[in-house]
Design a protein around this motif. Structure first.
Motif, short mmCIF file in Angstrom:
data_model
loop_
_atom_site.label_atom_id
_atom_site.label_comp_id
_atom_site.label_asym_id
_atom_site.label_seq_id
_atom_site.Cartn_x
_atom_site.Cartn_y
_atom_site.Cartn_z
N LYS A 193 -13.69 9.30 6.22
CA LYS A 193 -12.99 8.05 6.72
C LYS A 193 -13.93 6.31 5.61
O LYS A 193 -14.89 7.28 4.83
CB LYS A 193 -13.67 7.14 7.29
CG LYS A 193 -12.51 6.40 7.86
CD LYS A 193 -13.20 5.71 9.94
CE LYS A 193 -11.78 4.57 9.73
NZ LYS A 193 -11.94 4.59 11.90
N THR A 247 -8.24 10.05 5.76
CA THR A 247 -7.99 11.11 4.82
C THR A 247 -7.03 12.45 6.02
O THR A 247 -8.07 12.36 6.57
CB THR A 247 -8.63 11.01 3.84
OG1 THR A 247 -10.08 11.30 4.28
CG2 THR A 247 -8.57 10.68 2.49
N ILE A 292 0.70 -1.46 -0.33
CA ILE A 292 -0.57 0.00 0.11
C ILE A 292 1.19 0.94 -0.37
O ILE A 292 1.93 0.95 1.30
CB ILE A 292 -0.85 0.46 1.38
CG1 ILE A 292 -1.90 -0.98 0.99
CG2 ILE A 292 -1.65 0.63 1.54
CD1 ILE A 292 -3.03 -1.60 2.29
N ILE A 306 -3.16 11.51 3.39
CA ILE A 306 -3.32 10.11 4.19
C ILE A 306 -3.21 10.41 5.71
O ILE A 306 -1.90 10.06 6.17
CB ILE A 306 -3.01 9.01 3.50
CG1 ILE A 306 -4.02 9.26 2.40
CG2 ILE A 306 -3.55 7.86 4.06
CD1 ILE A 306 -4.08 7.80 1.33
N LEU A 314 3.89 -1.20 3.77
CA LEU A 314 2.73 0.19 4.24
C LEU A 314 3.85 0.63 3.75
O LEU A 314 4.79 1.31 4.53
CB LEU A 314 1.88 -0.03 5.18
CG LEU A 314 1.03 1.10 5.81
CD1 LEU A 314 -0.19 1.01 4.60
CD2 LEU A 314 0.27 0.99 7.00
N ASP A 358 -3.87 8.00 8.59
CA ASP A 358 -4.47 6.48 8.80
C ASP A 358 -4.14 5.84 7.58
O ASP A 358 -5.58 6.01 6.82
CB ASP A 358 -4.47 6.78 9.49
CG ASP A 358 -3.99 5.31 10.60
OD1 ASP A 358 -3.08 4.47 10.46
OD2 ASP A 358 -4.61 5.07 11.84
N VAL A 359 -4.18 4.09 7.75
CA VAL A 359 -4.28 3.39 7.08
C VAL A 359 -4.34 2.31 8.21
O VAL A 359 -3.24 1.85 8.50
CB VAL A 359 -3.21 2.65 5.36
CG1 VAL A 359 -3.98 1.26 4.85
CG2 VAL A 359 -4.32 4.06 4.63
N SER A 360 -5.43 1.15 7.84
CA SER A 360 -5.44 -0.05 8.91
C SER A 360 -6.15 -0.89 7.74
O SER A 360 -6.38 -1.40 7.22
CB SER A 360 -6.18 0.09 9.81
OG SER A 360 -7.42 -0.33 9.09
N ILE A 387 -9.79 -2.68 4.29
CA ILE A 387 -8.92 -1.05 4.25
C ILE A 387 -9.50 -0.20 4.99
O ILE A 387 -10.67 0.35 4.59
CB ILE A 387 -8.03 -0.74 2.53
CG1 ILE A 387 -7.37 -2.26 2.33
CG2 ILE A 387 -7.03 -0.12 3.51
CD1 ILE A 387 -6.35 -2.00 1.20
N GLU A 388 -9.28 0.52 5.70
CA GLU A 388 -10.11 1.54 6.24
C GLU A 388 -8.94 2.84 6.17
O GLU A 388 -7.15 2.65 6.30
CB GLU A 388 -10.43 1.99 7.45
CG GLU A 388 -11.15 -0.03 7.60
CD GLU A 388 -12.41 0.49 9.47
OE1 GLU A 388 -12.92 -0.57 9.68
OE2 GLU A 388 -11.51 1.82 9.89
N VAL A 389 -9.13 3.65 5.58
CA VAL A 389 -8.50 5.24 5.30
C VAL A 389 -8.69 6.19 6.17
O VAL A 389 -10.00 7.02 5.26
CB VAL A 389 -7.94 5.17 3.45
CG1 VAL A 389 -7.27 5.76 3.73
CG2 VAL A 389 -7.51 3.68 2.62
#
Lengths: 180, 755
Positions: free
Chosen positions: B279, B323, B250, B302, B294, B304-306, B319-321
């Motif tokens: 989100k 912004t 990612i 962005i 990652l 955070d990305v989980s 995938i949770e992004v």
């Protein structure tokens, strides 16, 4: 009469006319308020009770004033028992029928009749339909009531005299009502 | 006990313990050869801590040739092109140019040669496993050798290189994190290389000698993306396990594209924007989390990305992004699909919606990017709502478009929230719809079409028939009814929009007096009613075609030539018809003017009807054949349990006045064909019974409501009417009524063909 007098007379006439206009307008407004309150905001002060046509094909309603002294729900059945006023209509409820009690839940009314509704009934599909729907249509005339359940001496019944399903609440029947 | 006896016992104990002691080291070894216990077939001894086997036994076991050269004290054993040599008093086994050193070497015991089992057997290419715990020795000959285990195809395949495919099994643990490949009679090559263990995967090879198999156990920190079904391929020299694509990386690339890369094709992802503007949730099916990189540091958009494996069955990667800005991330659609293993997003210029237009039932608009319109109907007032996410209105989109045609009043557009444009079509009535997308040069165009309207109403004359044709834009539910007083054919079409006003209707004249339509609600469903008023009674047949979009009603022009085409076709035989004589027993039914009890004519007519139907080849069954009380439930269950074709209930009418009279037929909406069935019977009764026609009526009568098949309740005549009571007493009337009802039943069966 000089010019001034005539002039004053004219003014007087105008005054009278103005007063009249105001009066007429006021009356119209009062009438309008009365009319509106009666028809749109007020409580229904009459009931419609349904009777059978002579040929036993349809139901037709007659209006009755609400008797403020009585319980409305008992009055309806009394009116049905008493029969129609106009010629060419016939009563639909057998003699000896009594509404024992009733119970309103939500928009459904359960009417508990004595067994005479069945025992004194003349039978037949047409007869049963007209009896049952004259009751149902009369009670559902009120916007507070959408459906009617009929029970006999506290017991739920499948049918009154062997045809119409009474195990479920019945709604106003438009098809049986004779169009004016 | 005598001394002699004592001595004997001691002697035996001594002997016994001697035997036990001398053999305990070896005799307890159970030896399995290719999974078979052969301990009893071979002699073994232990010398210098090494297990030796008698040469002749081993030769027999391995099917080897044995040569003994007494002069040289040399033993040669040859099997499967492998030759070993051993010399007495030497501790080496010689294989070709190699020599294996053993502890004991070749031993001569009682003139028999014994050689070290383990080393000898290994020299012949057998595998040997000694399990110290239960002192079991396993010897087996591998049929395949595994030389290499590696990832192929960018991690989507696990390749197990082996000489030959032997029976194998693939097992996975419940948590999906362990995959076991069990291969029968396999050995690991000396130069085996493990190319699959990495940060995420760990390979362990376990030999299971007692079952003569090898286990390759692959463990992962994450679930292993093994395809449960159809994930295994056999090649000549390898076993291939194909894995689902794994998340690989990612990252954010140079031109600020947020990209999700997998080791294989990424299927269409489900993208959802949470009401919290910042989100976004990307659900990718059939992708497994795997070992991924990652790399989203140093970026402006962005936060955070989980990533997690949202589901395993079916496999969904989530995938949770989160912004930073207010601009949404939008998927970039790559029309050429060049990189199908990358899902990329760009910070969002919102999709621009433009060219909103409406034309005869079709609402269309264009979008600069692909969108997934979310459409739904609301009923009060009727409207179609379409949410367009991540969109904004283009310059030429008005707040409101006044349509005011037969289907739509107006179309409104509004910004529903930060990222959503909402289109609302105010409908005249609720209607079905369909959304289609078309990709065009530089934009996407969307069409939302409203369904189910009338497309054409026409009539057509043939020599014998006048055809009424009603065509709809879509298949729909409808009911055709025939009425008398006045004569008319009524077509009730459910859930269709009444656009009949817009259509050219056939001219009145000929048989048709008038065509009109109305809308009403029937048991909660919107119904469009199309009425053809006819100048007299006509027989009719109904056909539907074009997937239910075309209703054809053929009116027979002459009553004789008429019902008539079908008349030639015999009614199908052996339909079970339930005939229900109303009332009975202690329930007399209605009581006639002079006292005739309803149950009597009911039974008389029912019995006659059964007889006529029997004669016509139908199977008639009476709910009662004598004066007996039968409950309504029982009448219904008799019909339903027999799975009857038709149900006919025979009654006689009554009312509290003696003037009313006539015949009437009741049906219920219990079955779609009940109305037609009632029409067929009532046609006959109304025309020929000789009493007033009171018509076909629909009501909730118990027996016709709860029976499942087409059913009718016939009120033949009025007991309360003196004239009709007389009729009801007469056998002639019973026969006439029964014959007419039978004719109606046969007519119905001809047209509907039974089952």
């Amino acid at each position: 009469m000089n010019f001034k007098d005539r002039f004053m007379e004219l003014i007087d006439k105008r005054k009278i006319l103005a007063v009249l206009r105001i009066l007429v307008l006021t009356a119209a407004v009062i009438y309008l308020i009365f009319f509106l309150s009666n028809n749109f905001f007020g409580v229904q002060d009459y009931i419609e009770v349904y009777f059978s046509t002579e040929d036993a094909m349809y139901l037709k309603s007659e209006t009755r004033d609400i008797d403020q002294e009585k319980d409305l729900h008992y009055q309806i059945i009394e009116e049905l028992l008493a029969g129609p006023e106009s010629e060419g209509l016939r009563a639909t409820i057998p003699d000896g029928v009594k509404l024992l009690d009733y119970n309103i839940e939500g928009k459904n009314i359960t009417l508990n009749f004595n067994n005479e509704l069945r025992e004194n009934h003349w039978g037949g599909s047409a007869g049963e339909m007209l009896t049952v729907y004259s009751i149902v249509n009369s009670y559902t005339f009120f916007k507070e009531i959408d459906s009617v359940s009929i029970i006999l001496e506290g017991e739920e019944v499948n049918t009154l005299v062997g045809h119409l399903d009474l195990s479920e609440p019945l709604m106003y029947n438009q098809e049986l009502v004779m169009e004016e | 006990m005598s001394l002699k006896h004592k001595f004997l016992i001691i002697f035996f104990i001594f002997i016994f313990s001697f035997i036990m002691g001398s053999t305990s080291i070896y005799a307890q070894n159970t030896i399995y050869f290719n999974g078979e216990n052969i301990s009893g077939n071979i002699s073994t001894v232990s010398v210098k801590g090494e297990l030796l086997v008698k040469a002749t036994d081993l030769a027999e076991m391995l099917n080897a040739d044995l040569k003994w050269q007494p002069a040289l004290k040399l033993l040669e054993m040859e099997a499967d092109d492998v030759k070993i040599k051993l010399m007495a008093n030497s501790s080496y086994i010689q294989i070709k140019n190699d020599a294996i050193r053993t502890k004991a070497g070749l031993q001569l015991i009682d003139n028999q040669a014994y050689l070290p089992l383990a080393k000898a057997i290994e020299a012949f290419g057998y595998l040997l496993e000694y399990q110290r715990d239960n002192e079991e020795l396993y010897i087996f000959q591998p049929e395949t050798t595994i030389s290499n285990v590696s990832w192929q195809e960018d991690g989507n395949q696990l390749q197990i290189k082996m000489d030959e495919i032997t029976p194998y099994r693939i097992l996975h643990s419940d948590d999906g994190k362990e995959l076991t490949v069990e291969i029968d009679k396999a050995e690991i090559d000396e130069e085996f290389s493990d190319n699959i263990s990495n940060n995420n995967y760990y390979l362990k090879v376990v030999n299971v000698p007692d079952k003569a198999l090898l286990r390759l156990i692959i463990r992962s920190r994450n679930s292993i993306p093994f395809k449960i079904d159809g994930g295994v391929y056999e090649k000549e020299d390898a076993l291939i396990l194909s894995f689902l694509p794994q998340l690989k990386k990612i990252y954010i690339d140079e031109d600020n594209t947020f990209a999700v890369e997998a080791t294989g094709k990424i299927p269409e992802a489900d993208i959802e924007y949470l009401s919290d503007v910042r989100k976004m949730i990307i659900d990718i099916p059939s992708i497994v989390i795997g070992e991924y990189e990652l790399d989203i540091e140093k970026n402006s958009f962005i936060k955070d990305v989980s990533v997690r494996q949202h589901n395993l069955d079916p496999v969904v990667l989530r995938i949770e992004v989160e912004t930073l800005g207010n601009k949404p991330l939008q998927p970039i659609i790559d029309p050429q699909k060049q990189k199908n293993n990358v899902l990329s997003f760009k910070e969002g210029e919102k999709t621009i919606i433009r060219d909103l237009a409406y034309n005869s039932g079709q609402l269309s608009f264009k979008s600069t990017a692909h969108i997934d319109p979310e459409a739904f109907l609301l009923s009060q007032p009727p409207r179609l709502v379409v949410n367009l996410f991540n969109a904004q209105r283009g310059d030429n989109i008005l707040d409101e478009i006044n349509v005011d045609d037969s289907q739509i009043e107006k179309i409104r557009t509004a910004r529903f929230d930060e990222k959503t444009v909402r289109l609302v079509a105010d409908l005249k009535e609720l209607t079905g719809y369909q959304i289609s997308e078309k990709q065009e040069e530089g934009y996407y165009s969307y069409i939302i079409s409203l369904q189910n309207k009338f497309s054409k109403v026409s009539t057509e004359d043939t020599a014998d028939f006048k055809n009424l044709n009603i065509a709809l834009t879509g298949s729909t539910d409808y009911e055709v009814k025939k009425f008398t007083h006045p004569h008319r054919i009524v077509i009730d079409v459910k859930n269709a929009y009444n656009n009949l006003d817009e259509l050219d209707m056939p001219a009145n004249g000929g048989l048709i007096k008038e065509i009109r339509s109305s809308n009403y609600e029937l048991e909660g469903e919107k119904v469009t009613r199309l009425v053809f008023e006819l100048d007299k009674y006509f027989s009719h047949t109904i056909k539907k075609s074009d997937d239910g979009r075309l209703i054809n009603i053929a009116l027979a022009k002459s009553a004789d030539a008429a019902p008539d085409e079908p008349m030639l076709i015999a009614a199908p035989k052996n339909n079970l018809i339930i005939i229900d004589a109303g009332h009975g027993g202690f329930d007399p039914g209605a009581i006639g003017y002079t006292g005739l009890q309803e149950k009597e004519p009911n039974l008389a007519i029912a019995k006659k009807l059964a007889e006529i139907l029997d004669n016509k080849g139908q199977k008639a069954l009476l709910t009662r054949n004598r004066d007996k009380f039968i409950s309504l439930q029982k009448r219904v269950s008799t019909a339903n349990e027999a799975d009857a074709e038709l149900f006919v209930s025979i009654h006689a009418n009554s009312i509290n006045n003696n003037t009313a009279g006539g015949v009437e037929t009741y049906y219920n909406g219990n079955n779609n064909n009940s109305r037609l069935f009632a029409e067929k019977i009532h046609d006959k009764l109304s025309r020929s019974l000789g009493i007033i026609d009171r018509g076909i009526k629909k009501d909730n009568f118990y027996v016709i409501k709860y029976t499942k098949m087409p059913s009718v309740l016939i009120e033949t005549a009025f007991l309360s009417n003196p004239r009709e009571e007389k009729l009801l007493r007469s056998p002639e009337f019973h026969s006439k009524a029964a014959a007419l009802i039978a004719d109606g039943i046969i007519d119905y069966l001809r047209e509907n063909g039974g089952r």
